[in-house]
Design a protein around this motif. Sequence first.
Motif, mmCIF file in Angstrom:
data_model
loop_
_atom_site.group_PDB
_atom_site.id
_atom_site.type_symbol
_atom_site.label_atom_id
_atom_site.label_comp_id
_atom_site.label_asym_id
_atom_site.label_seq_id
_atom_site.Cartn_x
_atom_site.Cartn_y
_atom_site.Cartn_z
ATOM 1 N N ARG A 174 3.185 -0.025 3.586
ATOM 2 C CA ARG A 174 2.443 -0.450 5.250
ATOM 3 C C ARG A 174 3.030 1.060 5.613
ATOM 4 N NH1 ARG A 174 1.410 -5.686 6.593
ATOM 5 N NH2 ARG A 174 0.426 -6.945 4.594
ATOM 6 N N HIS A 175 4.060 1.306 5.194
ATOM 7 C CA HIS A 175 4.662 1.951 6.708
ATOM 8 C C HIS A 175 4.721 3.707 5.840
ATOM 9 C CE1 HIS A 175 6.536 -1.436 7.707
ATOM 10 N NE2 HIS A 175 7.165 -0.877 9.076
ATOM 11 N N LEU A 176 2.871 4.520 5.708
ATOM 12 C CA LEU A 176 3.047 5.323 4.836
ATOM 13 C C LEU A 176 3.256 6.767 6.217
ATOM 14 C CD1 LEU A 176 2.162 6.805 3.186
ATOM 15 C CD2 LEU A 176 0.170 6.544 3.368
ATOM 16 N N GLN A 177 3.029 5.687 7.657
ATOM 17 C CA GLN A 177 2.614 7.249 8.053
ATOM 18 C C GLN A 177 4.565 7.399 8.512
ATOM 19 O OE1 GLN A 177 0.572 8.797 10.012
ATOM 20 N NE2 GLN A 177 -0.887 8.242 9.227
ATOM 21 N N HIS A 178 5.153 6.158 8.260
ATOM 22 C CA HIS A 178 6.931 6.769 8.607
ATOM 23 C C HIS A 178 7.203 7.615 7.647
ATOM 24 C CE1 HIS A 178 6.076 3.256 10.633
ATOM 25 N NE2 HIS A 178 7.285 3.481 11.733
ATOM 26 N N ILE A 179 6.463 7.751 6.220
ATOM 27 C CA ILE A 179 7.245 8.521 5.182
ATOM 28 C C ILE A 179 6.862 9.611 5.460
ATOM 29 C CG2 ILE A 179 6.814 9.064 2.861
ATOM 30 C CD1 ILE A 179 6.674 5.540 2.346
ATOM 31 N N LYS A 180 4.989 10.033 5.492
ATOM 32 C CA LYS A 180 4.841 11.476 5.852
ATOM 33 C C LYS A 180 6.247 11.387 7.528
ATOM 34 C CE LYS A 180 0.470 10.348 6.432
ATOM 35 N NZ LYS A 180 -0.793 10.615 6.440
ATOM 36 N N PHE A 181 6.231 11.217 8.188
ATOM 37 C CA PHE A 181 6.882 12.211 9.810
ATOM 38 C C PHE A 181 8.491 11.829 8.863
ATOM 39 C CE2 PHE A 181 9.638 10.873 13.250
ATOM 40 C CZ PHE A 181 9.478 11.896 14.164
ATOM 41 N N GLY A 182 9.007 11.511 8.162
ATOM 42 C CA GLY A 182 10.398 11.314 7.300
ATOM 43 C C GLY A 182 10.512 12.586 6.417
ATOM 44 N N LEU A 183 8.997 12.878 5.544
ATOM 45 C CA LEU A 183 8.890 14.402 5.488
ATOM 46 C C LEU A 183 8.512 15.753 6.280
ATOM 47 C CD1 LEU A 183 7.441 12.900 2.424
ATOM 48 C CD2 LEU A 183 9.755 13.467 2.308
ATOM 49 N N GLY A 184 8.418 15.223 7.272
ATOM 50 C CA GLY A 184 8.252 16.092 7.998
ATOM 51 C C GLY A 184 6.727 16.461 7.701
ATOM 52 N N ILE A 185 5.755 15.727 7.625
ATOM 53 C CA ILE A 185 4.292 16.401 7.575
ATOM 54 C C ILE A 185 3.689 15.858 8.508
ATOM 55 C CG2 ILE A 185 4.841 17.366 5.177
ATOM 56 C CD1 ILE A 185 4.186 14.922 3.527
ATOM 57 N N SER A 186 4.319 14.729 9.293
ATOM 58 C CA SER A 186 3.316 14.344 10.313
ATOM 59 C C SER A 186 1.371 15.155 10.468
ATOM 60 C CB SER A 186 3.789 13.504 11.109
ATOM 61 O OG SER A 186 4.823 13.044 10.729
ATOM 62 N N GLY A 187 2.212 16.582 10.748
ATOM 63 C CA GLY A 187 1.028 17.178 11.611
ATOM 64 C C GLY A 187 -0.043 17.659 10.054
ATOM 65 N N MET A 188 0.040 17.549 8.817
ATOM 66 C CA MET A 188 -0.414 18.388 8.070
ATOM 67 C C MET A 188 -1.361 17.553 7.509
ATOM 68 S SD MET A 188 1.284 19.949 4.822
ATOM 69 C CE MET A 188 2.710 20.987 5.914
ATOM 70 N N ALA A 189 -2.408 17.853 7.208
ATOM 71 C CA ALA A 189 -3.584 17.459 6.214
ATOM 72 C C ALA A 189 -2.851 16.902 4.654
ATOM 73 C CB ALA A 189 -5.019 18.273 6.264
ATOM 74 N N THR A 190 -2.752 15.834 4.524
ATOM 75 C CA THR A 190 -2.460 15.409 3.629
ATOM 76 C C THR A 190 -3.632 14.571 3.103
ATOM 77 O OG1 THR A 190 -1.451 13.195 4.573
ATOM 78 C CG2 THR A 190 -0.107 14.998 3.700
ATOM 79 N N GLU A 191 -3.229 13.739 2.094
ATOM 80 C CA GLU A 191 -4.404 12.112 1.078
ATOM 81 C C GLU A 191 -3.598 11.537 0.095
ATOM 82 O OE1 GLU A 191 -7.020 13.942 -1.488
ATOM 83 O OE2 GLU A 191 -8.714 14.606 0.024
ATOM 84 N N SER A 192 -3.479 10.699 0.456
ATOM 85 C CA SER A 192 -2.604 9.806 -0.229
ATOM 86 C C SER A 192 -2.942 8.556 -1.127
ATOM 87 C CB SER A 192 -1.544 8.474 0.757
ATOM 88 O OG SER A 192 -0.859 9.216 1.806
ATOM 89 N N SER A 193 -2.730 8.262 -2.483
ATOM 90 C CA SER A 193 -3.647 7.620 -2.796
ATOM 91 C C SER A 193 -2.293 7.047 -4.539
ATOM 92 C CB SER A 193 -4.455 8.170 -3.819
ATOM 93 O OG SER A 193 -3.846 9.538 -4.176
ATOM 94 N N ALA A 194 -2.682 6.569 -5.115
ATOM 95 C CA ALA A 194 -2.047 5.835 -6.381
ATOM 96 C C ALA A 194 -2.823 6.745 -7.756
ATOM 97 C CB ALA A 194 -2.398 4.451 -6.583
ATOM 98 N N TRP A 195 -2.026 6.712 -8.610
ATOM 99 C CA TRP A 195 -2.277 7.289 -10.004
ATOM 100 C C TRP A 195 -2.355 6.470 -11.362
ATOM 101 C CZ3 TRP A 195 0.051 9.152 -14.286
ATOM 102 C CH2 TRP A 195 -0.351 9.444 -15.144
ATOM 103 N N ARG A 196 -3.511 6.022 -11.093
ATOM 104 C CA ARG A 196 -3.000 5.345 -12.435
ATOM 105 C C ARG A 196 -4.091 6.394 -14.345
ATOM 106 N NH1 ARG A 196 -4.694 -1.397 -13.659
ATOM 107 N NH2 ARG A 196 -7.130 -0.101 -13.494
ATOM 108 N N PHE A 197 -3.419 6.007 -15.614
ATOM 109 C CA PHE A 197 -4.212 6.545 -16.317
ATOM 110 C C PHE A 197 -3.913 5.443 -17.609
ATOM 111 C CE2 PHE A 197 -3.195 9.051 -21.036
ATOM 112 C CZ PHE A 197 -3.873 9.446 -20.518
ATOM 113 N N ILE A 198 -4.964 5.297 -18.228
ATOM 114 C CA ILE A 198 -5.284 4.426 -19.342
ATOM 115 C C ILE A 198 -5.554 5.082 -20.782
ATOM 116 C CG2 ILE A 198 -5.986 2.321 -20.250
ATOM 117 C CD1 ILE A 198 -6.125 1.076 -17.107
ATOM 118 N N PRO A 199 -4.774 5.427 -21.161
ATOM 119 C CA PRO A 199 -5.634 6.290 -22.873
ATOM 120 C C PRO A 199 -6.742 5.619 -23.587
ATOM 121 C CG PRO A 199 -2.898 5.811 -23.275
ATOM 122 C CD PRO A 199 -3.268 5.312 -21.978
#
Length: 295
Positions: A174-199
């Motif tokens: 819910r606070h993804l924007q806060h995470i990006k701000f904390g990482l110093g990448i708020s102004g950078m183009a980013t893509e946020s997603s999940a990853w799941r691998f089921i073999p």
Amino acid sequence: MEHGFEWDDYQILQCYMLFGGVPYYLSLLRPYLSLPDNVDSLIFRRGGDLSNEFNELYSALFRKADRYINIVRLLSTKRQGFIRSEIEKATGYSGGGLTKMLDNLERCDFIVAYAQFGNKSKQTLYRLSDFYTLFYFRYVEHNHSCDEQYWQHHFTDRSVESWEGFTFEEVCLRHLQHIKFGLGISGMATESSAWRFIPAKDDGRKGGQIDLVISRADKIIHLVEMKFSERPFTITKDYEQRLKTRKNLFMEVMNIQRSPVHTFVTPMGVAHGIHSSFVHSQLTATNLFAEIPNI
């Protein structure tokens, strides 16, 4: 503190994990009571203001509320979330009816839908995100103890840890924007997603899941670990090895050449130790509740 609450960041985080940011719920809290006592007074004591909240809420918002409840109940059983085909198989709902229910639940902030890294939209993951609903299914629905101090008696139980872990991940998402701000990448183009691998059945590899992947325009990929702990989080030798194994699997499956970095989000930070040197960056509860300009 505003409204007379003398709570630190950790207690505020616990409160958010129970009630979210719903103004009505927060208005019912009393500063002269501890958080566990507030929970008992509102939910577990007979006649509490939120003792019948669940059924009243869903019935007021949705026609055929039982169908919506069946969906969120299913989503409450797996923290990784479900893709649509899994929801169809488990509930028997399909077609436009299921689409409408999922859309309605998402618009009302009961669930969140997010893409999987490298996959098409049909592989969207649906995850239960309403904090009160999560708490209700875990501790209220089947609680027949008649203990009006239930939460005071049980909030330190070891079994609470899994609920806290699941719910803390939702706070972070819910606070993804806060995470990006904390990482110093708020102004950078980013893509946020999940990853799941089921073999596949004939694939000798084990499966893997990463609940938050942040891919940056500068080709850096953050594999985000979200861990709830009352104290600085300690990384053990075994846990470090599991993360490295999972990262290698992620790189192999997704054909990524440049090594991703590990980012940790924890209430109190990561404890310094011999197994913490691989951590690229870390954020705390302070970052999650920081004021951010223009979000």
